[in-house]
Scaffold this motif. Structure first.
Motif, mmCIF file in Angstrom:
data_model
loop_
_atom_site.group_PDB
_atom_site.id
_atom_site.type_symbol
_atom_site.label_atom_id
_atom_site.label_comp_id
_atom_site.label_asym_id
_atom_site.label_seq_id
_atom_site.Cartn_x
_atom_site.Cartn_y
_atom_site.Cartn_z
ATOM 1 N N ARG A 120 0.883 -1.160 0.233
ATOM 2 C CA ARG A 120 0.137 -0.296 -0.073
ATOM 3 C C ARG A 120 0.561 1.075 -0.325
ATOM 4 O O ARG A 120 0.331 2.600 -1.014
ATOM 5 C CB ARG A 120 -0.784 0.197 1.419
ATOM 6 N N ASP A 124 1.129 3.777 -2.938
ATOM 7 C CA ASP A 124 0.923 5.078 -2.741
ATOM 8 C C ASP A 124 1.737 6.204 -3.656
ATOM 9 O O ASP A 124 1.353 7.760 -3.629
ATOM 10 C CB ASP A 124 0.439 5.532 -1.127
ATOM 11 N N ARG A 129 -2.494 5.990 -9.589
ATOM 12 C CA ARG A 129 -4.227 6.335 -8.835
ATOM 13 C C ARG A 129 -4.782 3.794 -9.175
ATOM 14 O O ARG A 129 -4.576 3.592 -8.298
ATOM 15 C CB ARG A 129 -4.814 7.221 -9.025
ATOM 16 N N LYS A 132 -2.939 2.116 -6.774
ATOM 17 C CA LYS A 132 -3.259 2.140 -4.991
ATOM 18 C C LYS A 132 -5.293 1.467 -5.170
ATOM 19 O O LYS A 132 -4.703 1.065 -3.927
ATOM 20 C CB LYS A 132 -2.917 4.167 -4.769
ATOM 21 N N VAL A 133 -5.582 1.382 -5.397
ATOM 22 C CA VAL A 133 -7.111 0.693 -5.948
ATOM 23 C C VAL A 133 -6.625 -0.543 -6.208
ATOM 24 O O VAL A 133 -7.314 -0.598 -4.790
ATOM 25 C CB VAL A 133 -7.998 1.664 -7.513
ATOM 26 N N ARG A 136 -5.620 -2.116 -2.604
ATOM 27 C CA ARG A 136 -6.334 -1.391 -1.586
ATOM 28 C C ARG A 136 -7.735 -2.684 -2.006
ATOM 29 O O ARG A 136 -8.044 -4.101 -1.338
ATOM 30 C CB ARG A 136 -7.005 -0.332 -1.413
ATOM 31 N N GLU A 159 -12.294 2.756 0.129
ATOM 32 C CA GLU A 159 -11.055 3.609 0.138
ATOM 33 C C GLU A 159 -10.952 3.302 -1.192
ATOM 34 O O GLU A 159 -10.125 3.941 -1.366
ATOM 35 C CB GLU A 159 -10.107 3.301 1.083
ATOM 36 N N ALA A 160 -10.718 2.149 -1.849
ATOM 37 C CA ALA A 160 -10.735 1.536 -3.313
ATOM 38 C C ALA A 160 -11.269 2.330 -3.776
ATOM 39 O O ALA A 160 -10.751 2.739 -4.991
ATOM 40 C CB ALA A 160 -10.974 0.517 -3.355
ATOM 41 N N ARG A 162 -13.483 5.190 -3.213
ATOM 42 C CA ARG A 162 -13.226 6.390 -3.250
ATOM 43 C C ARG A 162 -11.402 6.812 -4.183
ATOM 44 O O ARG A 162 -11.625 7.935 -4.488
ATOM 45 C CB ARG A 162 -12.874 6.967 -2.198
ATOM 46 N N ILE A 163 -11.330 6.202 -4.113
ATOM 47 C CA ILE A 163 -9.471 6.658 -4.444
ATOM 48 C C ILE A 163 -9.627 6.426 -6.214
ATOM 49 O O ILE A 163 -9.473 7.676 -6.997
ATOM 50 C CB ILE A 163 -8.220 5.761 -4.695
ATOM 51 N N SER A 164 -10.838 5.181 -6.027
ATOM 52 C CA SER A 164 -10.401 5.479 -8.029
ATOM 53 C C SER A 164 -11.421 6.090 -8.650
ATOM 54 O O SER A 164 -11.513 6.371 -9.695
ATOM 55 C CB SER A 164 -11.671 4.548 -8.766
ATOM 56 N N GLY A 165 -12.505 7.138 -8.359
ATOM 57 C CA GLY A 165 -13.555 8.034 -8.325
ATOM 58 C C GLY A 165 -14.350 7.567 -9.851
ATOM 59 O O GLY A 165 -14.056 8.835 -10.368
#
Length: 326
Positions: A120, A124, A129, A132-133, A136, A159-160, A162-165
């Motif tokens: 992780r 990061d 991005r 990171k997805v 997680r 979290e995954a 959210r980070i993905s957008g």
């Protein structure tokens, strides 16, 4: 230093043992320095893809030594090559995640937890991005099969996502698949079915580079059908049978783990459909082919918990209990 490395290598090869991490690299380093060999990022990325391809085709835990050696190698490169730091961090995140999966598969929870943390942090630091997805979501997937806290698993999937957008990538469908499985296991049919619809939408939006990748970093139709099979078998209904058959038809020969897991899911569906003897025998045959991974252990535990009272004393049920308690 090189002489000691050479002696270690010769001794290991003569005994049929594992080559000590760093020994081969130390022997080859002089030539690489003489030819002023730069860090070959493409070669390292190819190695990560190769491990990802092999992880479901080799016995569990068999890649640990090689992955450890390569992580040591990447660590050494990170100390001396700032120019390609981002690429090396991305590679180290992939290698660490694969090592964490291997630790989890052999039941080494502490090793898996520590290595996922490193994966992780490396992802990061790389700023990638999608990676990171993926890290997680993959960690959440492994935690789910290991039977960890639903709160912890839910936090990782949230979290995954959210980070993905909301942008489809290879990690996002995993996050939705885990969320749907959690809901199905606790009997929340509405949430599970809604999440499966979200998973379907994400799958439809995945780029070809993701759906054409057969390795662990991709997400193709076989993986999609596998997760459909699991969730719909838990929920019940004719769609489960279709999903199992569809997934089995999509996995190529040599894909050991996912196919064995599908056969256990198939056994689970037989038992839910009151074909108890056939389902138990089917499950037992699948478990005897490969070591008992966390996924197969969890699914077998579900089978044993949902067996009708009169079936719990059957010889196959007793054998399954013995296998899962070992």
């Amino acid at each position: 230093m090189k002489r000691r490395a050479a002696l270690q290598l010769i001794a290991a090869l003569g005994a049929g043992a594992t080559v000590p991490p760093g020994a081969l690299e130390e022997i080859l380093a002089g030539i690489d320095r003489a030819v002023d060999r730069p860090v070959d990022v493409d070669e390292w990325e190819s190695a990560v893809r190769e491990y990802g391809f092999l992880i479901n085709r080799q016995p569990v835990g068999s890649l640990i030594n090689d992955l450890t050696a390569d992580i040591i190698g990447i660590g050494a490169l990170l100390k001396r090559d700032n120019a390609q730091r981002t690429d090396l961090l991305r590679i180290s995140a992939g290698l660490s995640a694969l090592l964490a999966i291997e630790f989890g598969d052999i039941g080494n929870r502490r090793g898996a937890r520590l290595t996922w943390g490193t994966a992780r942090r490396a992802a990061d630091a790389s700023g990638d991005r999608d990676l990171k997805v993926w890290v997680r979501a993959r960690e959440a997937e492994e935690a789910f099969w290991f039977g960890l806290s639903p709160q912890e698993i839910g936090a990782r999937t949230t979290e995954a996502i959210r980070i993905s957008g909301g942008i489809p990538n290879s990690g996002l469908p995993r996050a939705y698949a885990v969320r749907a499985s959690l809901a199905a296991e606790r009997g929340d049919e509405a949430t599970s079915r809604t999440t499966m619809h979200e998973l379907s939408d994400v799958f439809e939006g995945l780029p070809d580079s993701v759906t054409s990748d057969p390795a662990t970093f991709g997400w193709n139709e076989a993986r999609f059908r596998w997760n459909e099979a699991y969730v719909y078998t838990l929920l019940g209904g004719p769609r489960a049978r279709q999903a199992v058959d569809g997934a089995l038809a999509l996995y190529p020969p040599g894909t050991l783990g996912p196919v064995a897991n599908l056969r256990v899911i198939d056994g689970m569906g037989m038992i839910a459909g009151r074909e108890v003897d056939m389902g138990l025998d089917h499950t037992l045959a699948a478990l005897q082919e490969l070591p008992l991974s966390p996924a197969r252990r969890r699914m077998t535990g579900q089978i044993l918990r949902t067996l009708p009272e009169e079936a719990r004393a059957l010889p196959a049920a007793r054998e399954l209990r013995i296998l899962t308690s070992a």
